[in-house]
Design a protein around this motif. Structure first.
Motif, PDB file in Angstrom:
ATOM      1  N   THR A 143       0.859  -1.180   0.000  1.00  0.00           N
ATOM      2  CA  THR A 143       0.000   0.000   0.000  1.00  0.00           C
ATOM      3  C   THR A 143       0.896   1.232   0.000  1.00  0.00           C
ATOM      4  OG1 THR A 143      -1.716  -1.166   1.250  1.00  0.00           O
ATOM      5  CG2 THR A 143      -1.857   1.234   1.179  1.00  0.00           C
ATOM      6  N   LEU A 144       0.730   2.081  -1.005  1.00  0.00           N
ATOM      7  CA  LEU A 144       1.590   3.253  -1.159  1.00  0.00           C
ATOM      8  C   LEU A 144       0.964   4.474  -0.509  1.00  0.00           C
ATOM      9  CD1 LEU A 144       2.865   3.182  -4.851  1.00  0.00           C
ATOM     10  CD2 LEU A 144       4.183   2.709  -2.788  1.00  0.00           C
ATOM     11  N   SER A 145       1.720   5.141   0.333  1.00  0.00           N
ATOM     12  CA  SER A 145       1.309   6.435   0.879  1.00  0.00           C
ATOM     13  C   SER A 145       0.918   7.383  -0.248  1.00  0.00           C
ATOM     14  CB  SER A 145       2.465   7.039   1.679  1.00  0.00           C
ATOM     15  OG  SER A 145       2.316   8.434   1.842  1.00  0.00           O
ATOM     16  N   ASN A 146      -0.023   8.269   0.040  1.00  0.00           N
ATOM     17  CA  ASN A 146      -0.431   9.264  -0.960  1.00  0.00           C
ATOM     18  C   ASN A 146       0.699  10.225  -1.332  1.00  0.00           C
ATOM     19  OD1 ASN A 146      -3.113   8.395  -1.355  1.00  0.00           O
ATOM     20  ND2 ASN A 146      -3.747   9.400   0.538  1.00  0.00           N
ATOM     21  N   HIS A 147       1.794  10.232  -0.567  1.00  0.00           N
ATOM     22  CA  HIS A 147       2.969  11.018  -0.954  1.00  0.00           C
ATOM     23  C   HIS A 147       3.486  10.589  -2.329  1.00  0.00           C
ATOM     24  CE1 HIS A 147       3.978  13.077   2.918  1.00  0.00           C
ATOM     25  NE2 HIS A 147       3.312  12.061   3.424  1.00  0.00           N
ATOM     26  N   PHE A 148       3.326   9.311  -2.660  1.00  0.00           N
ATOM     27  CA  PHE A 148       3.907   8.757  -3.885  1.00  0.00           C
ATOM     28  C   PHE A 148       2.902   8.648  -5.023  1.00  0.00           C
ATOM     29  CE2 PHE A 148       6.295   6.532  -0.402  1.00  0.00           C
ATOM     30  CZ  PHE A 148       7.464   7.262  -0.542  1.00  0.00           C
ATOM     31  N   VAL A 149       1.692   9.147  -4.835  1.00  0.00           N
ATOM     32  CA  VAL A 149       0.617   8.932  -5.804  1.00  0.00           C
ATOM     33  C   VAL A 149       0.016  10.267  -6.235  1.00  0.00           C
ATOM     34  CG1 VAL A 149      -1.506   7.664  -6.297  1.00  0.00           C
ATOM     35  CG2 VAL A 149       0.082   6.791  -4.562  1.00  0.00           C
ATOM     36  N   ALA A 160      -1.615   7.551 -10.411  1.00  0.00           N
ATOM     37  CA  ALA A 160      -0.342   7.450 -11.116  1.00  0.00           C
ATOM     38  C   ALA A 160       0.805   7.396 -10.118  1.00  0.00           C
ATOM     39  CB  ALA A 160      -0.154   8.638 -12.054  1.00  0.00           C
ATOM     40  N   ILE A 161       1.782   6.521 -10.406  1.00  0.00           N
ATOM     41  CA  ILE A 161       2.999   6.469  -9.603  1.00  0.00           C
ATOM     42  C   ILE A 161       4.198   6.469 -10.547  1.00  0.00           C
ATOM     43  CG2 ILE A 161       1.840   5.154  -7.793  1.00  0.00           C
ATOM     44  CD1 ILE A 161       3.483   2.703  -8.707  1.00  0.00           C
ATOM     45  N   SER A 162       5.352   6.741 -10.000  1.00  0.00           N
ATOM     46  CA  SER A 162       6.584   6.756 -10.782  1.00  0.00           C
ATOM     47  C   SER A 162       6.851   5.382 -11.388  1.00  0.00           C
ATOM     48  CB  SER A 162       7.751   7.163  -9.877  1.00  0.00           C
ATOM     49  OG  SER A 162       8.987   6.761 -10.411  1.00  0.00           O
ATOM     50  N   GLN A 163       7.165   5.357 -12.683  1.00  0.00           N
ATOM     51  CA  GLN A 163       7.531   4.101 -13.331  1.00  0.00           C
ATOM     52  C   GLN A 163       8.768   3.499 -12.669  1.00  0.00           C
ATOM     53  OE1 GLN A 163       8.069   5.000 -17.474  1.00  0.00           O
ATOM     54  NE2 GLN A 163       5.890   5.250 -17.889  1.00  0.00           N
ATOM     55  N   GLU A 164       9.700   4.345 -12.267  1.00  0.00           N
ATOM     56  CA  GLU A 164      10.919   3.843 -11.635  1.00  0.00           C
ATOM     57  C   GLU A 164      10.603   3.194 -10.299  1.00  0.00           C
ATOM     58  OE1 GLU A 164      15.475   5.338 -10.557  1.00  0.00           O
ATOM     59  OE2 GLU A 164      13.916   6.807 -11.040  1.00  0.00           O
ATOM     60  N   LEU A 165       9.697   3.791  -9.519  1.00  0.00           N
ATOM     61  CA  LEU A 165       9.289   3.193  -8.254  1.00  0.00           C
ATOM     62  C   LEU A 165       8.655   1.824  -8.488  1.00  0.00           C
ATOM     63  CD1 LEU A 165       8.568   3.096  -5.245  1.00  0.00           C
ATOM     64  CD2 LEU A 165       6.646   4.622  -5.729  1.00  0.00           C
ATOM     65  N   LEU A 166       7.771   1.730  -9.484  1.00  0.00           N
ATOM     66  CA  LEU A 166       7.133   0.458  -9.799  1.00  0.00           C
ATOM     67  C   LEU A 166       8.167  -0.595 -10.175  1.00  0.00           C
ATOM     68  CD1 LEU A 166       4.688  -1.336 -10.454  1.00  0.00           C
ATOM     69  CD2 LEU A 166       4.596  -0.246 -12.706  1.00  0.00           C
ATOM     70  N   ILE A 167       9.122  -0.226 -11.019  1.00  0.00           N
ATOM     71  CA  ILE A 167      10.155  -1.168 -11.462  1.00  0.00           C
ATOM     72  C   ILE A 167      10.987  -1.644 -10.269  1.00  0.00           C
ATOM     73  CG2 ILE A 167      12.300  -1.364 -12.796  1.00  0.00           C
ATOM     74  CD1 ILE A 167      10.967   0.514 -14.867  1.00  0.00           C
ATOM     75  N   LYS A 168      11.353  -0.731  -9.377  1.00  0.00           N
ATOM     76  CA  LYS A 168      12.165  -1.094  -8.217  1.00  0.00           C
ATOM     77  C   LYS A 168      11.422  -2.049  -7.290  1.00  0.00           C
ATOM     78  CE  LYS A 168      15.836   1.273  -9.290  1.00  0.00           C
ATOM     79  NZ  LYS A 168      17.096   0.586  -9.673  1.00  0.00           N
ATOM     80  N   LEU A 169      10.128  -1.825  -7.085  1.00  0.00           N
ATOM     81  CA  LEU A 169       9.341  -2.743  -6.255  1.00  0.00           C
ATOM     82  C   LEU A 169       9.293  -4.134  -6.883  1.00  0.00           C
ATOM     83  CD1 LEU A 169       6.376  -0.436  -5.178  1.00  0.00           C
ATOM     84  CD2 LEU A 169       8.065  -1.482  -3.648  1.00  0.00           C
ATOM     85  N   GLU A 170       9.137  -4.178  -8.193  1.00  0.00           N
ATOM     86  CA  GLU A 170       9.121  -5.470  -8.889  1.00  0.00           C
ATOM     87  C   GLU A 170      10.482  -6.165  -8.782  1.00  0.00           C
ATOM     88  OE1 GLU A 170       5.774  -4.428 -12.333  1.00  0.00           O
ATOM     89  OE2 GLU A 170       7.917  -4.133 -12.743  1.00  0.00           O
TER      90      GLU A 170
END
Length: 278
Positions: free
Chosen positions: A71-77, A130-140
C-alpha cells in the motif's frame, strides 16, 4: 510454489516509515505483530522513495517465496477523476482518456508515470492513480530478488475507498484521508467522483484539513451551512475540527469494518526505541 501456500506480507510504504505484517500460511494461519521501521528524511537530490526501498530490501532479507501486497502512501501517488463519458467504452479508450486527464494537470511528468484506473463506467466514470515508473520497477525488482510474488500495489486513497465505499452516501460524500504530512480530500456526488485534492501538510493538520475542505466545497458550488465529511485518520486519532467550522466529521474507522493491520497508526515511544532508521 502455489500462491495458496505462500506466506503473505502486507506492507505500508511511506517516506518516513515502513509497516510490515507477516501472515504464516498453514492449517492454522498465524499473523505476526506489526513491524514498524522509521526512516530518515530523503537526502537532497534523491527520490523520496529510495530510502524506504532500501529499508524494505533489508526487511525482506528474512523472507523468501512470499506473496507481497504494497500500500503506497499518498505522498507517492497522484490522482485525477475521470468524469463519465458515454462514448468511451473500450479499455484503450479509457486509458487514452486517463492519460489526457493526467496531462491536463501534470503535463509532461506523466511520461515517467505508470497509470492505474479503477473500474470504468460510462455512467459513473472512474478514478485514475499514477505512480513513478521507476518506483514500480524497483518494487518489482525487490520482489524478484527475494523470489516473491508481488500481488499488487495499492494507492492508499483508493484502497480506503474500496474498503469503505458502502459506508458512504452516494448522493453526496466528502472523504478526507489524513496521514503524516499529507491530506487527501475527495468528493462523491450522485455516484460520481467529482474531485480529488492531494496535498502536503506544512503546518497544523486540522487547519489545513479545514482549508482543503472549504476550498473543495466552494469549488463544488453547493456549500451547505453544515457539511458532513467521512474521516479516515488512523495516525491522528484525536483530530477534530472546531464546532463552528461548518463541518461534521463521521469516522470511517468503526468496529464493523476493521482497519488493515499494516495501515499506519501513531508510533509509540517504545516503538521508536525499537525501530531502526534506514
Amino acid at each position: 510454489m502455489s500462491p495458496l501456500l505462500r506466506d503473505q506480507i502486507e506492507v505500508f510504504f511511506a517516506p518516513g516509515r515502513l509497516n510490515l505484517v507477516h501472515l504464516k500460511r498453514g492449517l492454522k494461519p498465524v499473523q505476526s505483530p506489526v513491524l514498524t521501521e522509521m526512516i530518515d528524511d530523503a537526502q537532497s537530490g534523491q527520490p523520496d522513495w529510495l530510502q524506504p526501498m532500501q529499508q524494505l530490501e533489508k526487511m525482506l532479507s528474512e523472507y523468501t517465496g512470499i506473496s507481497m501486497t504494497v500500500t503506497l502512501s499518498n505522498h507517492f501517488v497522484r490522482y485525477v477523476t475521470l468524469p463519465p463519458q458515454a462514448e468511451i467504452t473500450t479499455p484503450e479508450e479509457v486509458l487514452a482518456y486517463a492519460d489526457f486527464r493526467m496531462r491536463e494537470i501534470y503535463g509532461a511528468r506523466v511520461d515517467h508515470w505508470s497509470l492505474s484506473i479503477s473500474t470504468w463506467s460510462p455512467v459513473y466514470g472512474a478514478i485514475c492513480a499514477a505512480i513513478s515508473q521507476e518506483l514500480l520497477i524497483k518494487l518489482e525488482e525487490v520482489a524478484k530478488r527475494h523470489h516473491s510474488k508481488l500481488n499488487g500495489i495499492e494507492p492508499y486513497l483508493t484502497a480506503v475507498l474500496d474498503k469503505w465505499i458502502k459506508s458512504l452516501n452516494r448522493r453526496k460524500s466528502y472523504v478526507a484521508l489524513v496521514e503524516t504530512d499529507r491530506v487527501c480530500v475527495a468528493l462523491l456526488e450522485n455516484g460520481i467522483w467529482h474531485s480529488i485534492r492531494n496535498q502536503r501538510v506544512l503546518q497544523d493538520v486540522a487547519d489545513e484539513l479545514l482549508a482543503a475542505l472549504d476550498q473543495e466545497a466552494v469549488l463544488s458550488g453547493e456549500k451547505e451551512s453544515v457539511e458532513q465529511v467521512f474521516l479516515f485518520a488512523p495516525e491522528h486519532p484525536a483530530l477534530t475540527l472546531p464546532d463552528d467550522s461548518g463541518w461534521y466529521m463521521v469516522p470511517l474507522q468503526t468496529e464493523t469494518v476493521t482497519v488493515p493491520m499494516h495501515y499506519p497508526i501513531p508510533v509509540s515511544d517504545k516503538t521508536k526505541e525499537n525501530a531502526c532508521s534506514a
